[in-house]
Design a protein around this motif. Structure first.
Motif, PDB file in Angstrom:
ATOM      1  N   PHE A 389      32.645 -26.053  -8.431  1.00 36.68           N
ATOM      2  CA  PHE A 389      33.841 -25.367  -8.913  1.00 36.68           C
ATOM      3  C   PHE A 389      34.033 -24.028  -8.195  1.00 36.68           C
ATOM      4  CE2 PHE A 389      35.803 -22.330 -11.865  1.00 36.68           C
ATOM      5  CZ  PHE A 389      37.010 -22.970 -12.101  1.00 36.68           C
ATOM      6  N   GLY A 390      32.941 -23.296  -8.049  1.00 36.71           N
ATOM      7  CA  GLY A 390      33.050 -22.017  -7.363  1.00 36.71           C
ATOM      8  C   GLY A 390      33.426 -22.173  -5.901  1.00 36.71           C
ATOM      9  N   ALA A 391      32.895 -23.215  -5.226  1.00 37.52           N
ATOM     10  CA  ALA A 391      33.236 -23.431  -3.822  1.00 37.52           C
ATOM     11  C   ALA A 391      34.715 -23.756  -3.656  1.00 37.52           C
ATOM     12  CB  ALA A 391      32.374 -24.560  -3.260  1.00 37.52           C
ATOM     13  N   ILE A 392      35.262 -24.570  -4.556  1.00 32.93           N
ATOM     14  CA  ILE A 392      36.693 -24.907  -4.469  1.00 32.93           C
ATOM     15  C   ILE A 392      37.541 -23.658  -4.671  1.00 32.93           C
ATOM     16  CG2 ILE A 392      38.540 -26.183  -5.609  1.00 32.93           C
ATOM     17  CD1 ILE A 392      36.487 -28.381  -6.181  1.00 32.93           C
ATOM     18  N   VAL A 393      37.196 -22.862  -5.668  1.00 37.12           N
ATOM     19  CA  VAL A 393      37.960 -21.640  -5.909  1.00 37.12           C
ATOM     20  C   VAL A 393      37.864 -20.701  -4.718  1.00 37.12           C
ATOM     21  CG1 VAL A 393      38.102 -19.591  -7.380  1.00 37.12           C
ATOM     22  CG2 VAL A 393      37.741 -21.832  -8.404  1.00 37.12           C
ATOM     23  N   ALA A 394      36.666 -20.585  -4.132  1.00 34.51           N
ATOM     24  CA  ALA A 394      36.500 -19.707  -2.983  1.00 34.51           C
ATOM     25  C   ALA A 394      37.310 -20.209  -1.781  1.00 34.51           C
ATOM     26  CB  ALA A 394      35.020 -19.601  -2.624  1.00 34.51           C
ATOM     27  N   GLY A 395      37.300 -21.543  -1.563  1.00 34.02           N
ATOM     28  CA  GLY A 395      38.083 -22.091  -0.463  1.00 34.02           C
ATOM     29  C   GLY A 395      39.563 -21.814  -0.623  1.00 34.02           C
ATOM     30  N   LEU A 396      40.085 -22.013  -1.823  1.00 35.07           N
ATOM     31  CA  LEU A 396      41.497 -21.711  -2.073  1.00 35.07           C
ATOM     32  C   LEU A 396      41.785 -20.227  -1.865  1.00 35.07           C
ATOM     33  CD1 LEU A 396      42.136 -23.918  -5.240  1.00 35.07           C
ATOM     34  CD2 LEU A 396      42.775 -24.406  -2.865  1.00 35.07           C
ATOM     35  N   GLY A 397      40.840 -19.393  -2.279  1.00 38.42           N
ATOM     36  CA  GLY A 397      41.036 -17.958  -2.092  1.00 38.42           C
ATOM     37  C   GLY A 397      41.066 -17.568  -0.628  1.00 38.42           C
ATOM     38  N   VAL A 398      40.168 -18.175   0.187  1.00 37.07           N
ATOM     39  CA  VAL A 398      40.169 -17.875   1.619  1.00 37.07           C
ATOM     40  C   VAL A 398      41.480 -18.327   2.258  1.00 37.07           C
ATOM     41  CG1 VAL A 398      39.071 -18.483   3.810  1.00 37.07           C
ATOM     42  CG2 VAL A 398      37.675 -17.901   1.827  1.00 37.07           C
TER      43      VAL A 398
END
Length: 470
Positions: A389-398
């Protein structure tokens, strides 16, 4: 208003979509890094043991009323507050690794802090205590718990023994001190009796209390004796007895004023002897063989002697009476305190037998620690889900940050709001405009062409202009 919010969210999503491959690559890399970290974490094991602090063990119940200490002595509350102090943990560290005895204070303090973080103590009001130790080494955790339980029992037993021993020593000193004070009190009383023999004799005759008038015992004794005497022939026994009592009273009064060698005292003694002889003769002639009459006569004589002594009480010196009363009262207080100390000392010895060791069942290890076989952590499934979940959120943020840094526009509304000019038209992107060579689907060239088209769209969107109608 809801429509504007939805349109804003849609536009931001389109910006992220323009850099979707960047979001995917970033999410995958972050997830792989987090998964590698989670999967390489060692297992954590929880070893625990349980001890029961019995408030009223059988031996303490049997000694109830004799033991000096109360039911709560050495209870769970006191034991819990001293279970994980620095001294106890230092002893455990040294027992686990003897080489740590040479550590400096700073290093030992760090080791104690690290060990305390691994220990969890749980207790309840019933006296049950659970010692938990969490470590990556299950054998190490089991050994620490075993040492904690052993140290817990031994330290509390030693503390009980030390406190009771100190209490016994204190009571022994107090008892010896009171024995000395009682001996001194006896010496003072004996010295007073030697200095004032007549006063002591008068006080003994009075019985230690002052009074006046004829007592009820004397009245009753005289009435009983006269009744029995009236049933017999008249004799001189009654008057002779009264004469003896009167002479005795007179003699006691004279002795309180003069010595035995005074002429009046000597004459009164001879008069008393004559009165006693007359009384004895009258008793023999007047039915002295009657037991009932003899008993009544003895009672009357005792009451007369008491009355004679009571008559002397007002003539006694008030200062001597006060001093005598103080001596008697002080001696009585010392004896009472002495008896109380002796009783407490006996109770201390009983308490030492009950609470001095663990033979009375005060501390019971209800669950010995064992080596755990199954780990309690880490919870890898939960952590992997959170990492994904954190990786997906971080990817969207980048991706969103990349779009914001480039500054692309994805709608006419954004252009109008940014430049404050009306937009009269837009130009759509056509794949045929691309100058990138065509490639077969599924090859690297096709992927490169797709990525180039996405980049061209973004650049074209950022360089769009608006037409002004004049």
């Amino acid at each position: 208003m809801p429509g504007a919010i939805i349109a804003l969210i849609y536009d931001e999503a389109k910006k992220i979509w323009c850099y979707r491959w960047l979001a995917v690559v970033t999410s995958i890399l972050l997830f792989l890094a987090a998964a590698a970290f989670i999967l390489t974490r060692p297992n954590v094991y929880d070893a625990w043991g349980q001890i029961f602090v019995n408030k009223t063990p059988p031996v303490a119940t049997a000694a109830q009323g004799v033991s000096l200490v109360g039911d709560g002595y050495g209870g769970a509350a006191v034991a819990a507050r001293t279970a994980l102090n620095d001294d106890s943990l230092e002893r455990i560290i040294r027992k686990m690794d003897p080489s740590t005895a040479a550590l400096p204070k700073e290093e030992m303090a760090k080791a104690v802090a690290n060990l305390r973080m691994k220990i969890e103590l749980k207790g309840d009001e019933d006296g049950f205590f659970d010692f938990h130790v969490k470590s990556t080494d299950p054998v190490y955790a089991q050994r620490v718990v075993h040492l904690l339980l052993t140290d817990f029992v031994g330290r509390n037993v030693n503390r009980n023994e030390g406190e009771l021993r100190r209490a016994g020593e204190f009571l022994d000193k107090q008892i010896a001190s009171y024995e000395t004070m009682i001996a001194e009190s006896k010496a003072r009383i004996a010295a007073f009796q030697q200095r004032n023999p007549r006063f002591v004799a008068a006080m003994t005759l009075v019985g230690g209390s002052a009074g006046g008038g004829e007592s009820a015992d004397l009245t009753e004794a005289r009435a009983t004796y006269n009744t029995l005497l009236s049933q017999r022939p008249a004799s001189a026994a009654g008057p002779s007895s009264e004469r003896v009592a009167a002479v005795q009273s007179k003699l006691a009064t004279l002795r309180s004023q003069y010595t035995d060698q005074h002429p009046d005292v000597v004459a009164t003694k001879r008069e008393l002897a004559d009165a006693i002889a007359e009384r004895n003769q009258a008793m023999r002639a007047g039915g002295g063989g009657d037991p009932q009459l003899a008993s009544a006569r003895a009672r009357l004589l005792a009451a007369q002697r008491a009355a004679a002594g009571a008559a002397l009480a007002p003539a006694l010196s008030p200062a001597l009476q006060a001093e005598w009363a103080d001596l008697q009262r002080g001696d009585e207080v010392l004896r009472i305190n002495y008896q109380q100390l002796v009783s407490k000392r006996h109770g201390t010895r009983v308490s030492e037998a009950v609470f001095g060791g663990d033979g009375g069942g005060k501390y019971q290890i209800t669950r010995p620690p064992t080596v755990p076989e199954l780990p309690i952590g880490p919870k890898r499934g939960l952590f992997l889900g959170l990492a994904a979940f954190g990786a997906i959120v971080a990817g969207l943020g980048v991706a969103y940050l990349r779009a914001a840094m480039v500054g692309i526009f994805v709608s006419r509304r954004e252009l109008e709001q940014t430049f404050q000019l009306p937009v009269v038209g837009t130009v759509a992107w056509e794949p045929a405009w691309s100058t990138v060579e065509a490639a077969r689907p599924g090859t690297f060239g096709a992927v490169r062409a797709t990525m180039f088209r996405s980049w061209s769209r973004a650049r074209l969107g950022s360089r769009s202009t608006s037409l002004r109608v004049s």
